[in-house]
Write an enzyme that holds these catalytic residues in place. Structure first.
Site, PDB file in Angstrom:
ATOM      1  N   HIS A   1      -4.071   2.922  -2.989  1.00  0.00           N
ATOM      2  CA  HIS A   1      -3.089   2.465  -2.025  1.00  0.00           C
ATOM      3  C   HIS A   1      -1.686   2.665  -2.601  1.00  0.00           C
ATOM      4  CE1 HIS A   1      -6.441  -0.542  -0.808  1.00  0.00           C
ATOM      5  NE2 HIS A   1      -6.598   0.599  -0.168  1.00  0.00           N
TER       6      HIS A   1
ATOM      7  N   TYR B   1      -2.403 -10.428  -7.716  1.00  0.00           N
ATOM      8  CA  TYR B   1      -1.287  -9.526  -7.936  1.00  0.00           C
ATOM      9  C   TYR B   1      -0.020 -10.012  -7.257  1.00  0.00           C
ATOM     10  CZ  TYR B   1      -3.518  -7.049  -3.914  1.00  0.00           C
ATOM     11  OH  TYR B   1      -4.125  -6.711  -2.734  1.00  0.00           O
TER      12      TYR B   1
END
Length: 197
Positions: A62, A132
């Site tokens: 991604h 994250y």
């Protein structure tokens, strides 16, 4: 904290010092002053994501269009992942190059990746959980995908998990249908800046 830059400029590995006793373990997962000293910039936190994955789940590759770009600081709070960073900045001297770090609940390493870099995570055991920090809130209009098995990248995905089990790759429909690098080049859908930070 031990810090090293990966072979992809703009990506860094952070290994914290851990302090354990009979009560458990303490460590600093992120420290702004040490981050800024190593990377040369602050980390602007706008969103925090957490996901849990079964063994063999492969998320990515991604990336976010740059601009605006999205930087990430990724840690594993349970289990283990192979964290892969790919340079997708079309004018970068390391364009198409990748590097990988095992992040787990033993060494508790973190990976930082700057804007313009692609990112993928492969879960190496069941119930692995990743956290994250993101410099941009979720903006689907800027999200892009790249085939993790593109032979032009040649990423060496492990087929054995942390506990010795054979991994069967599990991807979302979106990730399985992601274009290859050559297609993204033709479509001009790659980040354009090679700024390392």
């Amino acid at each position: 904290m031990r810090i090293r830059e990966l072979s992809v400029p703009g990506a860094w590995e952070f290994t914290p010092r851990q302090f354990g006793d009979a009560r458990g373990v303490f460590y600093e997962s992120f420290k702004a002053s040490e981050f800024e000293k190593a990377v040369g910039r602050p980390f602007d936190l706008l969103q925090v994501n957490i996901s849990t994955s079964a063994a063999g789940v492969l998320r990515g590759i991604h990336y976010t269009e740059n601009p605006p770009g999205q930087a990430k600081y990724v840690t594993c709070v349970r289990g283990a992942f192979l964290d892969v960073v790919v340079d997708l900045r079309r004018d970068s001297p390391t364009f198409g190059k990748w590097d990988a770090v095992v992040i787990d609940d033993v060494e508790r390493k973190a990976v930082f990746l700057a804007e313009g870099l692609g990112h993928a995570l492969l879960s190496l055991e069941d119930d692995s959980t990743v956290n994250y920090l993101c410099s941009l809130e979720y903006a689907p209009e800027f999200d892009r995908d790249l085939d993790a098995f593109d032979p032009e990248l040649g990423i060496e995905w492990p087929t054995v998990g942390r506990n010795g089990e054979t991994l069967t790759f599990i991807r979302s429909d979106k990730d399985a249908a992601a274009p290859r690098l050559a297609d993204l080049k033709l479509l001009s859908r790659l980040p354009g800046t090679s700024a390392a930070n």
